[in-house]
Design a protein around this motif. Structure first.
Motif, PDB file in Angstrom:
ATOM      1  N   GLY A  52      36.406  40.420  38.404  1.00 20.40           N
ATOM      2  CA  GLY A  52      34.958  41.879  37.654  1.00 20.40           C
ATOM      3  C   GLY A  52      33.949  41.082  38.818  1.00 20.40           C
ATOM      4  N   VAL A  53      33.535  42.335  38.774  1.00 18.63           N
ATOM      5  CA  VAL A  53      32.017  42.241  39.683  1.00 18.63           C
ATOM      6  C   VAL A  53      31.204  42.095  40.208  1.00 18.63           C
ATOM      7  CG1 VAL A  53      30.724  44.272  38.505  1.00 18.63           C
ATOM      8  CG2 VAL A  53      31.079  45.213  41.039  1.00 18.63           C
ATOM      9  N   GLU A  54      31.142  41.355  38.828  1.00 14.98           N
ATOM     10  CA  GLU A  54      29.998  40.130  39.003  1.00 14.98           C
ATOM     11  C   GLU A  54      30.039  39.001  40.215  1.00 14.98           C
ATOM     12  OE1 GLU A  54      26.491  40.469  38.060  1.00 14.98           O
ATOM     13  OE2 GLU A  54      27.716  42.771  37.208  1.00 14.98           O
TER      14      GLU A  54
ATOM     15  N   VAL B 189      37.216  41.643  42.808  1.00 14.15           N
ATOM     16  CA  VAL B 189      36.883  42.359  42.117  1.00 14.15           C
ATOM     17  C   VAL B 189      37.977  43.124  40.867  1.00 14.15           C
ATOM     18  CG1 VAL B 189      36.113  44.788  41.099  1.00 14.15           C
ATOM     19  CG2 VAL B 189      34.745  43.786  42.461  1.00 14.15           C
ATOM     20  N   GLU B 190      39.013  43.119  41.279  1.00 15.70           N
ATOM     21  CA  GLU B 190      40.320  43.605  40.553  1.00 15.70           C
ATOM     22  C   GLU B 190      40.169  41.873  39.823  1.00 15.70           C
ATOM     23  OE1 GLU B 190      44.709  44.150  40.655  1.00 15.70           O
ATOM     24  OE2 GLU B 190      43.598  45.607  42.258  1.00 15.70           O
TER      25      GLU B 190
ATOM     26  N   GLU C 137      47.274  34.365  36.219  1.00  9.33           N
ATOM     27  CA  GLU C 137      46.921  34.603  35.379  1.00  9.33           C
ATOM     28  C   GLU C 137      47.514  33.849  34.045  1.00  9.33           C
ATOM     29  OE1 GLU C 137      46.813  39.017  32.657  1.00  9.33           O
ATOM     30  OE2 GLU C 137      48.342  38.803  34.605  1.00  9.33           O
TER      31      GLU C 137
ATOM     32  N   GLN D   9      32.067  38.143  42.750  1.00  7.77           N
ATOM     33  CA  GLN D   9      32.357  39.070  44.358  1.00  7.77           C
ATOM     34  C   GLN D   9      32.525  37.853  45.199  1.00  7.77           C
ATOM     35  OE1 GLN D   9      32.152  42.558  45.343  1.00  7.77           O
ATOM     36  NE2 GLN D   9      31.103  43.334  43.611  1.00  7.77           N
TER      37      GLN D   9
ATOM     38  N   CYS E  85      36.545  30.768  33.938  1.00  8.58           N
ATOM     39  CA  CYS E  85      36.800  32.173  33.272  1.00  8.58           C
ATOM     40  C   CYS E  85      35.696  33.527  33.196  1.00  8.58           C
ATOM     41  CB  CYS E  85      37.502  31.854  32.385  1.00  8.58           C
ATOM     42  SG  CYS E  85      38.833  30.268  32.516  1.00  8.58           S
ATOM     43  N   SER E  86      36.649  34.107  34.651  1.00 11.57           N
ATOM     44  CA  SER E  86      36.046  35.347  34.325  1.00 11.57           C
ATOM     45  C   SER E  86      36.380  36.173  32.633  1.00 11.57           C
ATOM     46  CB  SER E  86      36.598  36.457  34.887  1.00 11.57           C
ATOM     47  OG  SER E  86      36.503  37.791  34.764  1.00 11.57           O
ATOM     48  N   GLU E  87      34.992  36.545  32.436  1.00  9.56           N
ATOM     49  CA  GLU E  87      34.812  37.187  31.634  1.00  9.56           C
ATOM     50  C   GLU E  87      34.989  38.558  31.432  1.00  9.56           C
ATOM     51  OE1 GLU E  87      30.911  37.134  29.612  1.00  9.56           O
ATOM     52  OE2 GLU E  87      30.568  34.647  30.686  1.00  9.56           O
ATOM     53  N   GLN E  88      35.734  38.998  32.424  1.00  7.52           N
ATOM     54  CA  GLN E  88      36.640  40.291  31.969  1.00  7.52           C
ATOM     55  C   GLN E  88      37.866  40.186  32.671  1.00  7.52           C
ATOM     56  OE1 GLN E  88      34.636  42.637  35.468  1.00  7.52           O
ATOM     57  NE2 GLN E  88      32.200  43.310  34.910  1.00  7.52           N
ATOM     58  N   THR E  89      37.979  39.424  32.917  1.00  7.50           N
ATOM     59  CA  THR E  89      39.640  39.585  32.815  1.00  7.50           C
ATOM     60  C   THR E  89      40.688  38.241  32.474  1.00  7.50           C
ATOM     61  OG1 THR E  89      40.048  38.332  35.357  1.00  7.50           O
ATOM     62  CG2 THR E  89      39.831  40.447  35.586  1.00  7.50           C
TER      63      THR E  89
END
Length: 111
Positions: free
Chosen positions: A60-62, A56-57, A73, A64, A82-86
């Motif tokens: 993102g939560v979606e 999640v860190e 990074e 997992q 790529c994660s949209e959140q991170t």
């Protein structure tokens, strides 16, 4: 450049502690065939229960799902999601991870 991190579910979960993740087992098998590639990734074993805080860190939560190969990074190998959140690049499909590792490091790939 840091090694990508490979997140695998610890075996022995479920009500009877008798279950394992087939895709994580596929990953373990890949490294039996390619022991020399173990040094190319950092192995991290996580619990089955959600939320899976480490993923999640990073993603993102979606995102997992496990297995997951997560890149450092700023390390954005061409063609990867790529994660949209991170903004972290990742692969979270067992066969796709095997394929990527095999292609990158001149190993076998799944059919």
């Amino acid at each position: 450049m840091s090694k990508p991190q490979l997140y695998l579910l610890k075996p022995g979960y479920g009500a009877g502690k008798d279950m394992f993740c087939p895709d994580c087992a596929l990953m373990e098998g890949f490294f039996v065939y390619h022991p020399h590639l173990k040094a190319q990734v950092e192995f991290i074993y996580i619990d089955f229960d959600r939320p899976r805080a480490a993923l999640v860190e990073l993603l993102g939560v979606e995102l997992q799902n496990s297995p997951a190969l997560v890149f450092a990074e700023g390390d954005l190998p061409m063609g990867l999601a790529c994660s949209e959140q991170t903004g972290r690049a990742y692969i979270n499909d067992g066969k796709a991870i095997c394929r990527w590792l095999g292609q990158q490091f001149h190993g076998m790939v799944p059919s």
